[in-house]
Every structure is written in C-alpha cells, then in structure tokens.
Design a protein around this motif. Structure first.
Motif, mmCIF file in Angstrom:
data_model
loop_
_atom_site.group_PDB
_atom_site.id
_atom_site.type_symbol
_atom_site.label_atom_id
_atom_site.label_comp_id
_atom_site.label_asym_id
_atom_site.label_seq_id
_atom_site.Cartn_x
_atom_site.Cartn_y
_atom_site.Cartn_z
ATOM 1 N N PRO A 17 94.104 -47.531 82.998
ATOM 2 C CA PRO A 17 95.866 -47.359 83.606
ATOM 3 C C PRO A 17 96.308 -47.890 84.411
ATOM 4 C CG PRO A 17 94.290 -45.489 83.675
ATOM 5 C CD PRO A 17 93.459 -46.313 82.675
ATOM 6 N N ALA A 18 95.613 -49.356 84.983
ATOM 7 C CA ALA A 18 95.489 -50.428 86.084
ATOM 8 C C ALA A 18 96.500 -51.691 85.048
ATOM 9 C CB ALA A 18 94.328 -51.033 86.235
ATOM 10 N N ALA A 19 96.167 -51.706 83.799
ATOM 11 C CA ALA A 19 96.768 -52.621 83.171
ATOM 12 C C ALA A 19 97.847 -51.948 82.314
ATOM 13 C CB ALA A 19 96.170 -53.079 81.901
ATOM 14 N N ALA A 20 98.404 -50.190 82.690
ATOM 15 C CA ALA A 20 100.195 -50.738 82.330
ATOM 16 C C ALA A 20 100.549 -50.287 83.358
ATOM 17 C CB ALA A 20 99.710 -49.281 82.338
ATOM 18 N N LEU A 21 99.552 -49.556 84.765
ATOM 19 C CA LEU A 21 100.795 -49.649 86.085
ATOM 20 C C LEU A 21 101.242 -51.462 85.791
ATOM 21 C CD1 LEU A 21 101.839 -49.049 88.360
ATOM 22 C CD2 LEU A 21 99.808 -49.517 89.742
ATOM 23 N N LEU A 22 100.331 -52.183 86.107
ATOM 24 C CA LEU A 22 100.663 -53.765 86.540
ATOM 25 C C LEU A 22 102.055 -54.089 85.005
ATOM 26 C CD1 LEU A 22 97.114 -55.458 86.068
ATOM 27 C CD2 LEU A 22 99.006 -55.120 87.960
ATOM 28 N N ALA A 23 101.593 -53.652 84.476
ATOM 29 C CA ALA A 23 102.804 -53.617 82.821
ATOM 30 C C ALA A 23 104.457 -53.131 83.379
ATOM 31 C CB ALA A 23 102.388 -53.955 81.975
ATOM 32 N N GLY A 24 104.383 -52.059 83.716
ATOM 33 C CA GLY A 24 105.328 -51.306 83.853
ATOM 34 C C GLY A 24 106.140 -52.146 84.934
ATOM 35 N N THR A 25 105.227 -52.266 85.972
ATOM 36 C CA THR A 25 106.093 -52.146 87.340
ATOM 37 C C THR A 25 106.610 -53.882 87.147
ATOM 38 O OG1 THR A 25 103.963 -51.566 88.470
ATOM 39 C CG2 THR A 25 105.932 -53.485 89.628
ATOM 40 N N THR A 26 106.547 -54.386 86.356
ATOM 41 C CA THR A 26 106.845 -56.084 86.041
ATOM 42 C C THR A 26 108.209 -55.695 85.517
ATOM 43 O OG1 THR A 26 104.619 -57.185 85.704
ATOM 44 C CG2 THR A 26 106.263 -58.062 84.152
ATOM 45 N N LEU A 27 107.930 -54.949 84.022
ATOM 46 C CA LEU A 27 109.604 -54.624 83.143
ATOM 47 C C LEU A 27 110.316 -53.724 83.953
ATOM 48 C CD1 LEU A 27 107.088 -54.430 80.386
ATOM 49 C CD2 LEU A 27 108.044 -56.253 80.446
ATOM 50 N N TRP A 49 91.206 -44.006 91.895
ATOM 51 C CA TRP A 49 90.783 -42.151 92.371
ATOM 52 C C TRP A 49 90.781 -41.726 90.429
ATOM 53 C CZ3 TRP A 49 92.635 -38.851 88.627
ATOM 54 C CH2 TRP A 49 92.172 -37.066 89.181
ATOM 55 N N TYR A 50 91.578 -42.415 89.266
ATOM 56 C CA TYR A 50 91.227 -41.867 88.437
ATOM 57 C C TYR A 50 89.602 -42.782 87.675
ATOM 58 C CZ TYR A 50 91.065 -42.427 83.404
ATOM 59 O OH TYR A 50 91.212 -42.972 81.958
ATOM 60 N N GLY A 51 89.885 -44.035 88.128
ATOM 61 C CA GLY A 51 88.382 -44.840 87.758
ATOM 62 C C GLY A 51 87.062 -44.796 89.276
ATOM 63 N N TRP A 52 87.453 -44.706 89.843
ATOM 64 C CA TRP A 52 86.317 -43.336 90.282
ATOM 65 C C TRP A 52 85.560 -42.479 89.970
ATOM 66 C CZ3 TRP A 52 83.457 -46.067 93.951
ATOM 67 C CH2 TRP A 52 82.164 -45.060 94.154
ATOM 68 N N ARG A 53 86.428 -41.472 89.214
ATOM 69 C CA ARG A 53 85.971 -40.831 88.568
ATOM 70 C C ARG A 53 85.359 -40.951 87.711
ATOM 71 N NH1 ARG A 53 89.766 -35.122 86.996
ATOM 72 N NH2 ARG A 53 87.619 -35.276 87.081
ATOM 73 N N ARG A 54 85.948 -41.619 86.831
ATOM 74 C CA ARG A 54 84.950 -42.246 85.540
ATOM 75 C C ARG A 54 83.741 -43.222 85.924
ATOM 76 N NH1 ARG A 54 88.206 -43.313 80.889
ATOM 77 N NH2 ARG A 54 85.882 -44.405 80.509
ATOM 78 N N GLY A 55 83.141 -42.922 87.252
ATOM 79 C CA GLY A 55 82.345 -43.955 87.840
ATOM 80 C C GLY A 55 82.053 -45.410 88.730
ATOM 81 N N PRO A 56 80.928 -45.420 89.593
ATOM 82 C CA PRO A 56 82.209 -46.994 90.506
ATOM 83 C C PRO A 56 81.472 -48.297 89.693
ATOM 84 C CG PRO A 56 79.573 -45.568 91.338
ATOM 85 C CD PRO A 56 80.066 -45.089 89.954
ATOM 86 N N ALA A 57 80.848 -48.228 88.105
ATOM 87 C CA ALA A 57 81.199 -49.566 87.368
ATOM 88 C C ALA A 57 82.578 -49.221 86.858
ATOM 89 C CB ALA A 57 80.215 -48.826 86.498
ATOM 90 N N ALA A 58 82.898 -48.206 86.221
ATOM 91 C CA ALA A 58 84.849 -48.248 86.247
ATOM 92 C C ALA A 58 85.494 -48.833 86.524
ATOM 93 C CB ALA A 58 85.020 -46.848 85.118
ATOM 94 N N HIS A 59 84.827 -48.439 87.957
ATOM 95 C CA HIS A 59 85.696 -47.659 89.321
ATOM 96 C C HIS A 59 85.858 -49.885 89.376
ATOM 97 C CE1 HIS A 59 87.838 -48.611 93.347
ATOM 98 N NE2 HIS A 59 88.396 -47.514 93.117
ATOM 99 N N LEU A 60 85.025 -50.812 89.851
ATOM 100 C CA LEU A 60 85.098 -51.740 89.232
ATOM 101 C C LEU A 60 85.580 -52.271 88.635
ATOM 102 C CD1 LEU A 60 83.993 -54.114 91.403
ATOM 103 C CD2 LEU A 60 82.016 -54.611 89.790
ATOM 104 N N GLN A 61 85.788 -52.571 88.297
ATOM 105 C CA GLN A 61 86.384 -52.871 87.190
ATOM 106 C C GLN A 61 88.134 -52.301 87.373
ATOM 107 O OE1 GLN A 61 85.517 -51.366 82.527
ATOM 108 N NE2 GLN A 61 84.174 -52.742 82.711
#
Length: 478
Positions: A17-27, A49-61
C-alpha cells in the motif's frame, strides 16, 4: 484457525500500500493540485495503520519505504504545483509512525512496565516539550508543531518498540526492506550525479540547504530520493550495515554496491566515518568478526575500482583528503567558529530560543547554519537543558553498546554498531529528529533488555505471562 479472507489479507506485502500511495501520488498528484499534498499525508497515516495492524516488523518496512521515497515524490509535484516552502509531504512518513501511539496508551495503562530502559526517551521527550513551549511562547505555533512532530514521533515510536518488538525480527525485516530500497536509491543517485533530472534541479534552486552542490552534471552532492545529502547518506549507511551483516552471500553485497557508490558521491564524510566506526566495532565480536572482515575487504575492492575505473575518482579523492588535512576543511573551520560564537554569548544561550529559526537568526545572526547535535540543542534548548538532552542521547547509545556484554549475538552487535555510528555523528549532524532520529531511536532502543534478575519482582510475573520477557534458561541462570 485463519479464514481464507484472513490468509489473503496477510499474503499482501505490508509495504505494497505504501508503494501504491507513492506511485499514485506521483502519477495523479498534479490533477488534484495542492490538495494532493494533504491527501498524501492522510495516505501515509492509513499505510501506517495498516502496517501496524500487521505487526511492528511489517510496519517498520512501511516506514522505511515512505521515508526513502516521499521526498522524491514531493519534488516531482513541486515542479508542477510550485515549490512547497513548508514541505508538507515530508510530514507524511512521520505521521505513519503515530498508529503505534495507540499501543503506547495501552502500555501506560497496564502495570507491565517496559522490558528495556526507557529513561533516555523520557528525558529527551521532556527536553523537546521544553523547546516546544519556548517556541509557542514566542508565537511560532507552526514551527512548534512541525519540529514537535519531527522530534516527538520517533521518540513515541521507539518507546512502543522497546516494549512490543522482537529485536531480531525487526532487524531481519529492515534488512529485507533495505535490500530492495538500496539498489533503487543507489542507481538513481548515480544518475542524479551524472545528469540531475529537472525536478531535482528545480528543488535545488529553492531549497534552503546549502550543501547540495550545484544543479549541474557532475556537480551535485548526491541526495538521491531523499531530502538532502546528510539524510540520504545516514539512511544508506544504516541500510548497508544491516544488509551486509544480516544477509548472507556475496550477492547481497553486489546488489547494494550502487548504493555504496552513491554514498561516496554524497561527499558526506560524517557518514563515511560513522560506517567505518560501526564496522570496526563489529570486529570486536565473534558473531560478526568474519562478516566485518569480508565487508572491509569488499569496501576496499570497491574503493579501488571507483578510483581506477570511474570518472568520479577526482572528486571523491579530493573529499577524502580533507579528512587528514584540516586546513582544507572549510566546514570544520565553520563549525569551530560556531562553537566560539556560542561560547562568547553563553549568557544569552542559557535558556535557548526554541525551535524558531527566526528567533535563532535574530539572536545569532552570525551563524550561517546550525550544524551538529551539540550546537542544535545548545541553541534550541539552552546550555543547561541542551546538555541534559545530549547526555540522554549518549545514555541511550551507551545502553545499546553495554548490552553486548551479556548478549553478543549478531542482532545485538548490530544495534550497538548503529549506536556507535550515531555517536560519531553527534558533533556534526542532528541524530535525534526526522528520518535520522527515526533510525537512531528505532535501532538503538531495541537493544537487548537488562537481565531478568534486575526486573522488579512485582512486575516479573506479569511481564513473563504477557510475553514481554522470556524466562531464563539454565544457561542464563549460570
């Protein structure tokens, strides 16, 4: 048992989702005009919020992805929408850390306590509040809010990680993220140096940063996708450490080699020295000695190749020469002059000027720039509170380093090595705020917790029962 929906949800990479946000905002950002900047910040919050629900390791990425590429997206939008003086989009990655605060509230309401020492965070947090109050008293609400988020968000995030996160899981997740991020930022950094794109040239003409070089081919101090040579070099240095020590095989070193070259082209000597300090520190421990030796050999070979087979040799060698000849180091002389100027006006720096840049210019107009952690806290917080803040930063790093006396595993040594690297940067860089502060507090505060026999008995049972601590084995007791 997980349902099919839950399995599908977990199959989606947390960073997607973070990559999609970056790409979507760019375009699509230019179509929404100035509103796209605010939408981007809200999108970062949703990704966090999505990353934190997946856990601290996922949120860090997720956080690493946003910190690495948000400034790049901001520059592309600036070309179309005009230069954003406030840099609103840069707040997005910091906002993505805030979902962790929900867990902090729960932790404070419980009687579990924190398995790792959090005194340094509490002290620095109090100092930040003091500087924010000084700023508000002067009527600079915007700067108080902006700097408060830059300093405060990494602190709150690290505070939660110190209680919730598994160190090795976090380090592994970070190394995996950097294995993808570093080749991208490295290749782009080389391209930026050879032929800077128009959005980079546009930003360089307006940015208040004086150390980015010139918007011309072979004259840029590489900042790649980030917001300046210092933040890019520190970010890359940390990523190189984690990938080189936590990912096996020579293939990983080859993949991140463009990032190492871009690090050299940033001409940011502070990060070079910090990386060397971290690798030398790793040589002291059995778990990392072999890898540290291999890394040093790899860096030596890479340096020879850069010097003999690339058109970048002259500028890099010239920059290296200033490390041994202080008479050629203009920035070192400027910093020394800043210390002299502050010492002469010690009476007027007793209480500090807060986060207001305007107040700092009015009181210390002769300071061209506030460089280094020591000068930053001295000016912003005053000589008394500033030195308390500085001592707390050293305290946090010392905790990470001393933890290797009882846990000399690779993960523990990496946390301590990053702490050592940060300590070498204190005289020359701000390590406590924004993306650099995020790196410092995140990886230093996940150092091994103290021995179990030092935990208050009243909290030990609850901590073990809730999974915050692991009961000692026979070897630990011995």
């Amino acid at each position: 048992m997980e349902t099919m929906h839950e399995r599908a949800w977990r199959a989606i990479p947390a960073w997607l989702p973070a990559a999609a946000l970056l790409a979507g905002t760019t375009l699509a950002g230019p179509m929404f005009g100035g509103l796209s900047r605010s939408l981007f910040v809200l999108g970062c919050l949703a990704c966090g919020w999505y990353g934190w629900r997946r856990g601290p390791a996922a949120h860090l990425q997720v956080a690493l992805t946003l910190f690495a590429f948000a400034p790049f997206v901001r520059r592309i939008l600036d070309v179309t929408l005009g230069y954003d003086q406030l840099g609103l989009m840069l707040v997005g990655p910091l906002v993505s850390l805030l979902p962790a605060v929900v867990d902090l509230i729960r932790l404070l309401e419980s009687d579990r306590g924190f398995p790792r020492p959090v005194g340094p965070i509490v002290v620095v947090g109090a100092c930040v509040v003091y500087a924010a109050v000084l700023t508000i008293v002067q009527g600079h609400w915007t700067e108080a809010a902006s700097e408060g988020v830059k300093w405060g968000a990494p602190l709150l995030y690290a505070l939660v990680l110190s209680a919730r996160a598994d160190r090795d899981e976090l380090l592994t997740a970070a190394a995996s993220a950097f294995l993808v991020i570093l080749p991208i930022v490295g290749l782009y950094g080389i391209y930026q140096y050879v032929d800077p794109p128009r959005w980079d040239r546009y930003w360089m003409e307006f940015a208040p940063i004086m150390s980015v070089g010139y918007p011309e081919p072979f004259a840029v101090r590489v900042f790649s996708t980030m917001n300046g040579p210092a933040s890019f070099a520190t970010f890359t240095m940390t990523g190189l450490l984690l990938v080189c020590f936590l990912r096996s095989g020579w293939a990983s070193l080859l993949v991140v080699s463009p990032a190492a070259l871009s690090l050299l082209l940033s001409l940011y000597r502070t990060a070079w020295v910090a990386l060397l300090a971290a690798v030398l520190f790793s040589l002291l421990f059995r778990a990392t000695r072999a890898r540290a030796s291999a890394v040093m050999i790899g860096f030596a070979i890479a340096a020879i190749v850069v010097v003999t087979a690339t058109p970048f040799a002259d500028v890099i060698m010239e920059r290296f020469s200033t490390l041994s000849d202080g008479s050629q180091d203009d920035s070192a002389r400027e910093r020394l002059a800043q210390y002299v100027e502050l010492w002469k006006s010690a009476d007027s720096t007793l209480f500090g000027v807060g986060f207001s840049g305007e107040a700092a210019i009015m009181q210390f107009g002769s300071l061209d720039a506030i460089d280094g952690m020591i000068i930053a806290v001295w000016v912003k917080m005053g000589i008394v509170v500033g030195m308390v803040c500085l001592s707390a930063l050293v305290w946090a790093a010392a905790n990470a380093v001393l933890a290797t006396r009882r846990d000399a595993s690779t993960g523990a040594v990496m946390s301590a090595a990053i702490a050592c690297a940060a300590m070498t940067q204190i005289p020359l860089a701000n390590i406590a705020s924004a993306e650099v502060g995020f790196l410092f507090w995140t990886f230093v505060m996940i150092a091994p917790p103290p021995r179990l026999d030092r935990v208050p008995p009243r909290r030990l049972g609850a901590a073990v029962r809730d999974g915050a601590l692991t009961p000692p084995t026979g070897r630990d007791r011995a």
